[in-house]
Write a protein that holds these residues in place. Sequence first.
Motif, PDB file in Angstrom:
ATOM      1  N   HIS A  86       0.782  -1.209  -0.025  1.00 57.41           N
ATOM      2  CA  HIS A  86       0.242   0.046   0.017  1.00 57.41           C
ATOM      3  C   HIS A  86       0.867   1.251  -0.281  1.00 57.41           C
ATOM      4  N   GLY A 141      -9.521 -13.349   4.399  1.00 60.72           N
ATOM      5  CA  GLY A 141      -8.251 -13.103   3.974  1.00 60.72           C
ATOM      6  C   GLY A 141      -7.259 -14.124   4.832  1.00 60.72           C
ATOM      7  N   GLY A 184      -0.709 -13.455   5.165  1.00 66.22           N
ATOM      8  CA  GLY A 184       0.063 -13.156   6.368  1.00 66.22           C
ATOM      9  C   GLY A 184      -0.395 -13.027   7.830  1.00 66.22           C
ATOM     10  N   LEU A 185      -1.440 -12.041   7.773  1.00 67.04           N
ATOM     11  CA  LEU A 185      -2.278 -11.767   9.063  1.00 67.04           C
ATOM     12  C   LEU A 185      -3.208 -13.023   9.304  1.00 67.04           C
ATOM     13  N   VAL A 190     -11.939 -17.298   4.791  1.00 67.34           N
ATOM     14  CA  VAL A 190     -12.628 -17.111   3.606  1.00 67.34           C
ATOM     15  C   VAL A 190     -11.347 -16.449   2.922  1.00 67.34           C
ATOM     16  N   ASP A 191     -11.220 -16.897   1.583  1.00 67.66           N
ATOM     17  CA  ASP A 191     -10.372 -16.450   0.771  1.00 67.66           C
ATOM     18  C   ASP A 191     -10.381 -16.630  -0.397  1.00 67.66           C
ATOM     19  N   THR A 192     -10.038 -15.746  -1.562  1.00 67.26           N
ATOM     20  CA  THR A 192     -10.406 -16.126  -2.989  1.00 67.26           C
ATOM     21  C   THR A 192      -9.361 -17.045  -3.541  1.00 67.26           C
ATOM     22  N   ARG A 193      -8.548 -17.235  -2.891  1.00 65.75           N
ATOM     23  CA  ARG A 193      -7.450 -18.231  -3.359  1.00 65.75           C
ATOM     24  C   ARG A 193      -7.658 -19.724  -2.696  1.00 65.75           C
ATOM     25  N   SER A 207     -14.309 -16.753  -1.652  1.00 66.23           N
ATOM     26  CA  SER A 207     -14.898 -15.288  -1.305  1.00 66.23           C
ATOM     27  C   SER A 207     -15.617 -14.717  -2.439  1.00 66.23           C
ATOM     28  N   VAL A 227     -11.739  -4.220   1.347  1.00 71.18           N
ATOM     29  CA  VAL A 227     -12.270  -3.825   0.044  1.00 71.18           C
ATOM     30  C   VAL A 227     -13.886  -3.809   0.218  1.00 71.18           C
ATOM     31  N   THR A 275     -15.488  -7.273   0.510  1.00 74.63           N
ATOM     32  CA  THR A 275     -15.392  -7.881   1.786  1.00 74.63           C
ATOM     33  C   THR A 275     -15.994  -7.305   2.853  1.00 74.63           C
ATOM     34  N   ILE A 282      -6.479  -2.646   4.909  1.00 75.75           N
ATOM     35  CA  ILE A 282      -6.714  -1.321   4.609  1.00 75.75           C
ATOM     36  C   ILE A 282      -6.679  -1.172   2.989  1.00 75.75           C
ATOM     37  N   MET A 316       3.741 -11.664  -3.259  1.00 77.20           N
ATOM     38  CA  MET A 316       2.274 -11.385  -2.427  1.00 77.20           C
ATOM     39  C   MET A 316       1.565 -10.918  -3.188  1.00 77.20           C
ATOM     40  N   GLY A 372       1.522 -17.621   3.756  1.00 76.12           N
ATOM     41  CA  GLY A 372       1.961 -17.398   5.369  1.00 76.12           C
ATOM     42  C   GLY A 372       2.654 -15.942   5.046  1.00 76.12           C
TER      43      GLY A 372
END
Length: 349
Positions: free
Chosen positions: A43, A183, A186-187, A206-209, A227, A253, A256, A275, A335, A342
């Motif tokens: 970002h 998501g 990492g976090l 929940v994740d798109t991947r 997602s 976003v 989400t 963010i 990323m 991870g």
Amino acid sequence: MRALRLLGWKSEPELVEVAEPEPGPGQVVVKVGGAGACHSDLHLMRDFEGGALPWGPPFTLGHENAGWVHAVGDGVRGLGTGQPVAVYGPWGCGICGRCRVGTENYCENPAEAPVPGGGGGLGLDGGMAEFLLVPSARFLFPLPDGLDPVAAAPLADAGLTPYHAVRRSWPKLPPGTSAVVIGTGGLGHLAVQILKATTAARVIAVDTREEARRHAVEHGADLALPSDDATADAVRDATGGRGADVVLDFVGVDATLATAAASARMLGDVTIVGIGGGTLPVSFFSVPYEVSLQTTYWGTRPELAEVLDMGARGLLRPDVTEFPLDRAMDAYRDMEAGRLTGRAVIVPA
Ligand code: NAD
Ligand code: ZN
Ligand code: ZN
């Protein structure tokens, strides 16, 4: 020494030669053992421009750091050379009411902080270099036995930030409840582990991947969902129609945030950590009754000690991919392209 520096807004950082830092009174220089690559750095490279933040480039990236004490300034006691340490990242003033109880992430006297509202890697030089200048010994936490700097680095942000977000919702997560993690990068992959280790809630990732969903299940998620527009209905189906007691959004976003609000149970918590720049319209009928909505920023100093303890005891296991300093941009590219699971950790030595 070499350092990965952001030299201007809307630009890619560059690996440049800079002078090694020297500690002034009360300061400590840390030899960096690991510096995590956070999506927030992307970002910083892509989204921000002058005036949006109280600080700006040039500075060395890396706000998630651990290493070994290298040199201490006058007046620093209790830290020996070679001592492994994690670095608490949100550097507050140290004297306001919030800082006095360790909540330096919400310092109320930012003009007196080392940099207003930032820290190393966020306005001041961070850990993507061989050495890191830490302005006060109070930001350093000796690593408990069983934790090395590469594993500890992600705990300083990718662990601490979701820990703070989950901890404030503990009262809403007794047995019989559910939590959603949107998501699971990492976090998020650490959020799943924190929920499993500190609450009895059922955890829905929940994740798109597909790869990130599989990874979340490996780390303890009870269910993983794609997602999309159907996610909130799927969460309701999986929770007896009630919705999830706590929803943590690590993306942020529009899509989400809408899923988060539509997935929450009445009286639940929706916590925005990502963010991603989205917004969520809130009106009387748009969110379930008595849902609390909040953003959270990083975590407190006492919470970092708790997270490091969980790391040393194996309750929190960051999944780390190591990159040398001269390949740090590859970590960010991976990323951005969704090729990481991870956390990527830059290892300068
Ligand atoms: P990451 O890139 O490691 O993980 C993001 C994950 O979200 C990936 O697995 C990705 O596949 C997934 N994702 C992307 N779009 C999605 C969508 N529409 N639906 C579901 N999943 C989706 O990033 P990270 O380092 O974990 O950071 C996550 C966010 O948190 C970033 O926005 C970052 O800036 C922010 N952040 C906030 C704080 C804070 O204190 N509030 C601290 C650190 C990071
Ligand atoms: Zn971060
Ligand atoms: Zn303060």
